[in-house]
Design an enzyme around this catalytic site. Structure first.
Site, PDB file in Angstrom:
ATOM      1  CB  SER A 213      -0.920  -0.006   1.211  1.00 57.78           C
ATOM      2  OG  SER A 213      -0.138  -0.111   2.370  1.00 57.78           O
ATOM      3  CB  ALA A 214       3.956   2.270   1.615  1.00 61.15           C
ATOM      4  N   PRO A 215       3.319   4.366  -0.878  1.00 65.10           N
ATOM      5  CG  PRO A 215       3.856   6.340  -2.005  1.00 65.10           C
ATOM      6  CD  PRO A 215       3.871   4.861  -2.162  1.00 65.10           C
ATOM      7  CB  SER A 217      -1.592   7.552  -4.188  1.00 58.97           C
ATOM      8  OG  SER A 217      -0.968   6.499  -4.848  1.00 58.97           O
ATOM      9  CE  LYS A 218      -2.163   2.215  -7.738  1.00 62.33           C
ATOM     10  NZ  LYS A 218      -0.834   2.712  -7.383  1.00 62.33           N
ATOM     11  CG  ASP A 243       4.560  -1.153   1.857  1.00 61.08           C
ATOM     12  OD1 ASP A 243       4.054  -0.952   0.748  1.00 61.08           O
ATOM     13  OD2 ASP A 243       5.794  -1.245   2.031  1.00 61.08           O
ATOM     14  CG  ASP A 394      -0.023  -0.719  -7.121  1.00 58.66           C
ATOM     15  OD1 ASP A 394       0.091  -1.011  -8.318  1.00 58.66           O
ATOM     16  OD2 ASP A 394       0.392   0.346  -6.649  1.00 58.66           O
ATOM     17  CB  CYS A 447       3.665   1.589 -12.466  1.00 58.64           C
ATOM     18  SG  CYS A 447       4.950   1.317 -11.258  1.00 58.64           S
TER      19      CYS A 447
HETATM   20  C1  LIG Z   1       4.254  -0.044  -6.368  1.00 62.16           C
HETATM   21  S1  LIG Z   1       4.526   0.293  -4.717  1.00 62.16           S
HETATM   22  C2  LIG Z   1       2.893   0.446  -4.126  1.00 62.16           C
HETATM   23  C3  LIG Z   1       2.303   1.797  -4.360  1.00 62.16           C
HETATM   24  C4  LIG Z   1       1.010   1.999  -3.626  1.00 62.16           C
HETATM   25  N1  LIG Z   1       0.023   0.996  -3.970  1.00 62.16           N
HETATM   26  C5  LIG Z   1       0.438   3.374  -3.895  1.00 62.16           C
HETATM   27  O1  LIG Z   1      -0.491   3.513  -4.666  1.00 62.16           O
HETATM   28  O2  LIG Z   1       0.923   4.340  -3.312  1.00 62.16           O
HETATM   29  C6  LIG Z   1       5.016  -1.232  -4.091  1.00 62.16           C
HETATM   30  C7  LIG Z   1       5.126  -1.281  -2.588  1.00 62.16           C
HETATM   31  O3  LIG Z   1       5.301  -2.642  -2.250  1.00 62.16           O
HETATM   32  C8  LIG Z   1       6.100  -2.713  -1.100  1.00 62.16           C
HETATM   33  N2  LIG Z   1       6.640  -4.084  -1.061  1.00 62.16           N
HETATM   34  C9  LIG Z   1       7.723  -4.597  -1.659  1.00 62.16           C
HETATM   35  N3  LIG Z   1       7.821  -5.910  -1.391  1.00 62.16           N
HETATM   36  C10 LIG Z   1       6.762  -6.230  -0.632  1.00 62.16           C
HETATM   37  C11 LIG Z   1       6.306  -7.428  -0.020  1.00 62.16           C
HETATM   38  N4  LIG Z   1       6.946  -8.571  -0.167  1.00 62.16           N
HETATM   39  N5  LIG Z   1       5.192  -7.381   0.728  1.00 62.16           N
HETATM   40  C12 LIG Z   1       4.514  -6.228   0.889  1.00 62.16           C
HETATM   41  N6  LIG Z   1       4.904  -5.072   0.339  1.00 62.16           N
HETATM   42  C13 LIG Z   1       6.003  -5.071  -0.412  1.00 62.16           C
HETATM   43  C14 LIG Z   1       7.114  -1.617  -1.281  1.00 62.16           C
HETATM   44  O4  LIG Z   1       7.588  -1.194  -0.023  1.00 62.16           O
HETATM   45  C15 LIG Z   1       6.280  -0.546  -1.979  1.00 62.16           C
HETATM   46  O5  LIG Z   1       5.820   0.375  -1.039  1.00 62.16           O
END
Ligand SMILES: C[S@@+](CC[C@H](N)C(=O)[O-])C[C@H]1O[C@@H](n2cnc3c(N)ncnc32)[C@H](O)[C@@H]1O
Length: 870
Positions: A213-215, A217-218, A243, A394, A447
């Site tokens: 979920s981080a940061p 926006s969704k 996250d 995502d 993305c």
């Molecule tokens: C594409 S970003 C997500 C963007 C977010 N959905 C938004 O709209 O702001 C991918 C996120 O996945 C997290 N991430 C990476 N590996 C992960 C895992 N194994 N489990 C959960 N989160 C993970 C990263 O820290 C990152 O914040």
């Protein structure tokens, strides 16, 4: 298998060359990226030649500004009004997005329709041009309203952020956007990034999980959709934002707290291992009741008790009767038994007693089991496993759809990224579907343009769960609303660098990282030592290896022998020198070519059409699932239902979205998993109900004194909704009813970064209200006052306490009524409520306002105050 080695470049060098501040147009798109997508977008027929060119061109332009209004207040109309004053608002134009992948018949129909519409459009265009002329006179920025966004709440501004900040034309709009953004009234978000939460079609009371979920926006959008359904902030839906990164989750929390949603849980799990949560069903039954319901129930209880008494009396009478009847029956039974015993004795005598005994024993056993059946006591009697209605995944990806936002990312891009991420992306999506309710909806998004991270995952999921259990949903109706996208691709090739870099290793665990670090350290140490040794040795060797004439004899044995032969033949010294020069040149050339070859070997990459072509050394990295489907699979899996968003469709970044639904008859294994193991590395203390802490510390006196008397909270607030982090009682969080059932259902070892809304904080003098939770807690607080906007501005202008005497007598009287202690001051303008947290002391009143919100709220209220004066 095709080999190519001409296009790989050194990203580090390029980064130095490219000034970050340079215009994108001056920068060079990674040749490797171009080569990769030439093969996988153009040569496979997904794009036409002109489309491919615009695809490449648009990559080097910056993203326009897009945002949506959050609708969290009843302020939607007000924000829309303000925007229409600051900008010229236009509706989105319909641009055709042709792709060879789309059904050609559909295209033809569309063509006809569009031809018919063209004339109308031309007229409209003329009108618009006239409007634009007017606009150029007034010089207001043009905002395009996105037709496909719910309630048309999203807008696009043709310029990027930097232009918005610099140009005078946008000054007022920029200022307004800044203010409203700080209040959480608008959210800036990339256009295509707004799509995945929309596809979940959130309903009131949905339990939603955002796996990565981080940061945030969704996640903000998900909460907004919940609030759209229920403006009073007490919807029964839950949003869980997970996250793996604690740091990024904290930024997420700072964003979502502005939305004031009490059923929000921020967790810290690896998404592929996200645990099954439990819900406390009993709490649901007992506590979520209105006061009226409770009263009604009391009345019912009284009635029922009276009825019960009557029934009891009746039952007594009946029992007495039955007893009398029973006595007679018992007598009859005993007589029968006696007769049977007599018969048995006779049979014993006849010598068949053993057989009878066996039969009787069996009967006895059966009768025992029948009378007292073994009841299986469930381990978690009052709990049920929580499955989710909607899940967003995502996933982390190679991110090549975001180059317009972050061009430097293109320099480090490599096809290896997708190969390394594919297994994790699949695991995350698989876990998501496992946690989904039958009939629930799951959205997978990246993305990235890369089919290995997109379509390949979709096919793998459909294969893993079976098309009878998991359905890929067709979202083409969104095109009618004006959203532009094309279907998934069915044909691609896999590229791999000849040498696999270690950093994208599949098992890139922390252990491996540490091991690599140590290895590198040791290597460096040894290298340094060896260098020292070598410098000494080299000087000695050089002396040995140089012959009397100073010729280097170390390099090429054959040539040296020839020279020696010549010597022996007695040729002149000049000739010898010439020959030596030639030899040295030759040696240099061969050395250079060897080094070049070595470099080239490192750079080389390979193309694979199918898994059969993949050599064994690459099979650890390249899996069969990464390859495109065969004809049969293409027909079976319907990848055209996926959504591909290319940047030139609607002037955005690149995105991929696929929507699934789990079939109603999906059998879920009700297994309890190891979810509540304590993670010693998790830095936050467990979240516990406030009541539990007070129970340990003389509950009645403390709770009443601190919460009811000092904070002035009224009885409408169910104290079970208040949570705290540790035994020290530093902070209090308000948690919505639905989330409470989950928190009570799960063990305190749950890895929660934040839950609900932070409402109060303990200071030396007791609790005070916290800025973030003012809006929600104010509904339950007696100690609050509505004051004129000027008073709030007065507090915003200074960080020092203000003497009571500085206020007029009427206000002073109100302060006296309130008495000393923590309180909330509020003012309302255009349906928007502004709150500040204060402490009323004997002589002074102090305010507790965050530095940034102090600035933003001040500029907002001053703007409003000026507007009112004018
Ligand atoms: C594409 S970003 C997500 C963007 C977010 N959905 C938004 O709209 O702001 C991918 C996120 O996945 C997290 N991430 C990476 N590996 C992960 C895992 N194994 N489990 C959960 N989160 C993970 C990263 O820290 C990152 O914040």
């Amino acid at each position: 298998m095709i080999q190519n080695n001409s296009l790989v470049s050194n990203p580090k060098k390029k980064r130095k060359q490219n000034d970050k501040r340079k215009e994108y147009t001056q920068q060079i798109l990674s040749p490797l990226f171009v080569e990769y997508y030439k093969k996988n977008l153009l040569e496979n027929g997904y794009l036409r030649e002109e489309e491919w060119k615009t695809f490449l061109l648009i990559q080097k332009t910056k993203l326009p500004t897009t945002f949506h209004i959050t609708n969290i207040e009843k302020s939607l109309d007000h924000v829309k009004q303000c925007l229409s004053k600051l900008c010229v608002i236009k509706d989105q134009k319909k641009i055709r997005t042709n792709s060879k992948n789309e059904d050609e018949k559909e295209k033809e129909n569309e063509d006809q329709k569009e031809n018919e519409k063209e004339k109308e459009k031309e007229k409209k265009k003329e009108n618009e041009q006239e409007k634009e002329k007017d606009q150029s006179v007034t010089d207001l920025p043009i905002l395009t309203r996105l037709s496909w966004y719910p309630k048309q709440n999203a807008y696009q501004l043709a310029v990027d952020r930097s232009v918005l900040k610099k140009k005078a034309k946008f000054e007022n709009l920029q200022e307004y956007m800044k203010r409203t953004e700080s209040q959480g009234l608008i959210i800036r978000q990339e256009l295509v990034s707004m799509v995945p939460p929309l596809m979940l079609e959130i309903q009131k009371n949905d339990y939603v999980l955002d796996l990565c979920s981080a940061p945030g926006s969704k996640t903000c959008q998900l909460i907004e959709f919940m609030l759209n359904h229920d403006q009073d902030n007490f919807s029964k839906g839950i949003v869980i934002a997970n996250d793996v990164s604690i740091k990024r989750s904290n930024t997420l929390y700072h964003r979502i707290r502005k939305l004031n949603y009490p059923n929000i849980l921020v967790t810290n799990y690896k998404a592929q291992w996200f645990p099954k949560f439990l819900e406390n069903i009993e709490i649901n039954k007992k506590e979520i009741q209105d006061e009226n319901e409770i009263e009604k129930e009391k009345e019912k209880e009284i009635e029922e008790k009276e009825e019960d008494k009557e029934e009891e009396e009746k039952e007594k009478e009946e029992k007495e009767k039955e007893k009398e009847e029973g006595k007679i029956k018992e007598k009859e039974k005993k007589e029968k038994e006696k007769e049977e015993e007599k018969e048995l004795e006779i049979k014993k005598i006849n010598g068949i007693e053993t057989k009878i005994k066996n039969i009787n024993n069996k009967d006895l056993k059966e009768s025992k089991t029948n009378s007292t059946p073994k009841t299986h006591k469930p381990k978690y009697k009052n709990y049920k496993i929580m499955y989710l209605d909607k899940i967003l995944s995502d996933v982390p990806c190679s991110g090549d759809g975001t180059f317009r936002k972050n061009f430097t990312a293109s320099e480090t891009w490599s096809p290896q990224l997708a190969l390394g991420l594919h297994p994790m992306q699949f695991q995350i999506a698989k876990r998501g579907i496992e946690l989904l309710k039958p009939g629930g909806r799951f959205v997978y998004s990246t993305c990235s343009f890369n089919p290995i991270e997109n379509e390949a995952i979709i096919i793998r999921l459909l294969k893993h769960f079976g098309t009878d259990k998991l359905k890929l949903i067709d979202c083409s109706h969104w095109k009618n609303k004006g959203l532009k996208f094309t279907g998934g691709m069915t044909n691609w090739k896999v590229m791999a660098l000849n040498k696999l870099p270690q950093k994208y290793n599949e098992n890139n665990s922390n252990k491996n990282k540490k091991r690599n670090r140590n290895r590198n350290r040791n290597r460096n140490r040894n290298r340094n030592r060896n260098q020292k040794k070598n410098t000494n040795l080299n000087t000695i060797n050089r002396k040995i290896e140089e012959d009397e004439d100073g010729n280097n004899i170390n390099q090429n044995g054959i040539e040296r022998e020839r020279v020696m032969d010549n010597k022996e033949e007695g040729k002149s010294k000049k000739e010898e020198e010439k020959n030596m020069e030639k030899v040295e040149k030759k040696i240099q050339i061969t050395d250079n070519t060897i080094q070049e070859e070595k470099r080239e070997n490192k750079k080389k990459y390979l193309w694979f059409d199918s898994y059969e072509q993949v050599p064994e050394t690459f099979q650890r990295k390249i899996h069969p699932e990464m390859f495109p489907p065969n004809q049969e699979e293409i027909k079976k899996y319907h990848l055209e239902k996926c959504m591909r968003f290319l940047p030139f469709y609607q002037n955005s970044g690149g995105f991929f979205v696929a929507v699934f639904e789990k079939n109603e008859d999906f059998q879920i294994k009700e297994k309890q998993n190891k979810m509540y193991n304590k993670d010693p590395r998790f830095p936050y203390k467990p979240l516990v109900p406030l009541k539990k802490i007070y129970k340990e510390k003389n509950f009645k006196t403390c709770l009443e004194e601190e919460i009811y008397n000092k904070l002035g909270i009224n009885e409408n607030l169910n104290l079970n909704n208040l949570y705290t982090r540790s035994n020290k009682l530093k902070n209090i969080y308000f948690v919505g009813d639905s989330l409470k059932t989950v928190l009570l259902g799960c063990s305190s070892y749950l890895k929660v970064i934040n839950a609900g809304i932070h409402v109060a904080k303990m200071e030396n003098y007791g609790f005070r209200f916290v800025e973030t939770g003012l809006k929600i807690i104010s509904q339950f607080v007696k100690r609050q006052m509505q004051v004129p906007t000027d008073i709030i501005i007065k507090f915003l202008k200074t960080t020092d306490p203000i003497n009571r005497k500085e206020f007029d007598k009427q206000l002073q009287g109100k302060f006296l009524k309130l008495q000393n202690g923590p309180a909330i001051f509020k003012t309302i303008h255009q349906n928007i409520e502004y709150f500040i947290s204060v402490y009323i002391g004997r002589n002074n009143i102090s305010s507790f306002i965050d530095k940034s919100s102090r600035k933003n709220m001040l500029s907002d209220l001053e703007y409003i105050a000026n507007e009112l004066k004018n």
